[in-house]
Scaffold this active site. Structure first.
Site, short mmCIF file in Angstrom:
data_model
loop_
_atom_site.label_atom_id
_atom_site.label_comp_id
_atom_site.label_asym_id
_atom_site.label_seq_id
_atom_site.Cartn_x
_atom_site.Cartn_y
_atom_site.Cartn_z
N SER A 106 0.84 -1.58 0.49
CA SER A 106 0.12 0.04 0.14
C SER A 106 1.00 0.59 0.21
CB SER A 106 -0.87 -0.24 1.09
OG SER A 106 -0.46 -0.45 2.34
N GLU B 265 1.27 5.83 0.19
CA GLU B 265 0.85 7.20 1.06
C GLU B 265 1.15 7.82 0.67
OE1 GLU B 265 0.79 7.14 5.86
OE2 GLU B 265 1.96 9.04 5.11
N ASP C 229 -1.96 14.96 15.87
CA ASP C 229 -0.78 16.05 16.67
C ASP C 229 -1.77 17.31 16.62
OD1 ASP C 229 1.18 14.61 16.06
OD2 ASP C 229 1.82 15.48 14.30
N PHE D 170 13.26 14.86 9.68
CA PHE D 170 11.94 14.16 10.32
C PHE D 170 11.83 13.07 11.28
CE2 PHE D 170 8.50 11.59 8.16
CZ PHE D 170 7.20 12.80 8.57
N HIS E 208 3.50 -0.93 3.33
CA HIS E 208 3.02 0.68 3.07
C HIS E 208 3.72 1.78 2.82
CE1 HIS E 208 -0.05 3.12 3.56
NE2 HIS E 208 0.59 3.80 4.50
#
Length: 274
Positions: free
Chosen positions: A6, A8, A99, A206, A256
């Site tokens: 999958s 994103e 968040d 990140f 993913h």
């Protein structure tokens, strides 16, 4: 056998970004992913843009999985969003705590993701396949690994069907997490999140922010390349391909990919895995 994957995306802010994402999606569609997921900004800040991308994915004949975050949300606006997705024929969602947007003092009517999962189930029954987040290296805000594991178990028992992990580069962290989860009697699929590496400086920033560990040997090797982007890309591809191979060989149910709205690295990694 080709692994089940999958992918994103995040919703672009500009018409140019949307056009670029369409091209990226057309390339990644060649991988025949199980679904494309689309992120949702803090406090619902990208609601309309997320819905636009989700509707396009569905119109192209692919399974779309919009993210839903409960922080800053009310039951009424989550109810509206679920109704929008249901009317559009969307059958999968990724339910997250999310968040707290900067400057927002209150969390909204939901405090934790398990409450959102319960609400989705109460409102829509079995209409949605519900994905939740998992943290093999533990959530950065968790008080302890034990607390974080308990939070994950609550999400699953609230009605989650499957989990997608935060990205990581230490396969043992994933395998240990899965063992701990199985010991709690939880048997849903736990799909590892895979972050291809295009830029080490961006990855380091990140990762520091989200609590994902970059092993020291990797960090030192990347640092040794300086500004040599070709070497960084080549080493990153080797590292992530080897990680993916080890995860699949160890029983991971799929992968993913966090695409960052780019296609080249995900395509190359999947080519090497085929």
């Amino acid at each position: 056998m080709k692994p089940e994957i999958s992918i994103e995306f995040f919703p672009p802010q500009t018409p140019e970004g949307l056009d670029k994402l369409r091209s990226t999606r057309a390339e990644l569609a060649k991988l025949q992913p199980e679904f494309f997921s689309v992120t949702y900004g803090a406090g619902g800040s990208t609601r309309e843009r997320t819905f636009t991308v989700v509707k396009e994915i569905a119109a192209e004949g692919f399974d779309a999985a919009p993210h839903l975050s409960c922080i800053g949300s009310t039951r009424e606006n989550i109810r509206e969003i679920l109704a929008e997705y249901k009317a559009a024929g969307i059958r999968r969602t990724v339910a997250l705590r999310g968040d707290l947007p900067s400057g927002m003092a209150k969390t909204g009517e939901f405090r934790y993701a398990n409450e959102l999962v319960e609400f989705i189930r109460a409102e829509t029954g079995d209409w949605f396949t519900i994905e939740v987040a998992a943290y093999p290296e533990w959530h950065p805000q968790a008080r302890s690994p034990r607390d974080d594991l308990a939070a994950f178990v609550r999400k699953v028992r609230a009605g989650a069907d499957s989990a997608i992990t935060q990205y990581f580069y230490n396969a043992d962290a994933y395998f240990h997490f899965v063992d701990e989860v199985r010991a709690q009697g939880i048997d849903i699929p736990i799909v590892p999140g895979i972050m291809p590496i295009a830029s080490f400086s961006k990855l380091a920033r990140f990762s520091d922010a989200c609590g994902a560990d970059i092993p020291r040997w990797m960090r030192k090797k990347f640092e040794s390349f300086g500004d040599d982007s070709d070497s960084i890309r080549a080493f990153g591809l080797d590292v992530v391909t080897e990680l993916s191979q080890r995860l699949l060989a160890g029983g991971a149910p799929g992968l993913h990919f966090y695409s960052m709205n780019q296609s080249a690295l995900t395509l190359e990694i999947c080519r090497r895995l085929a």
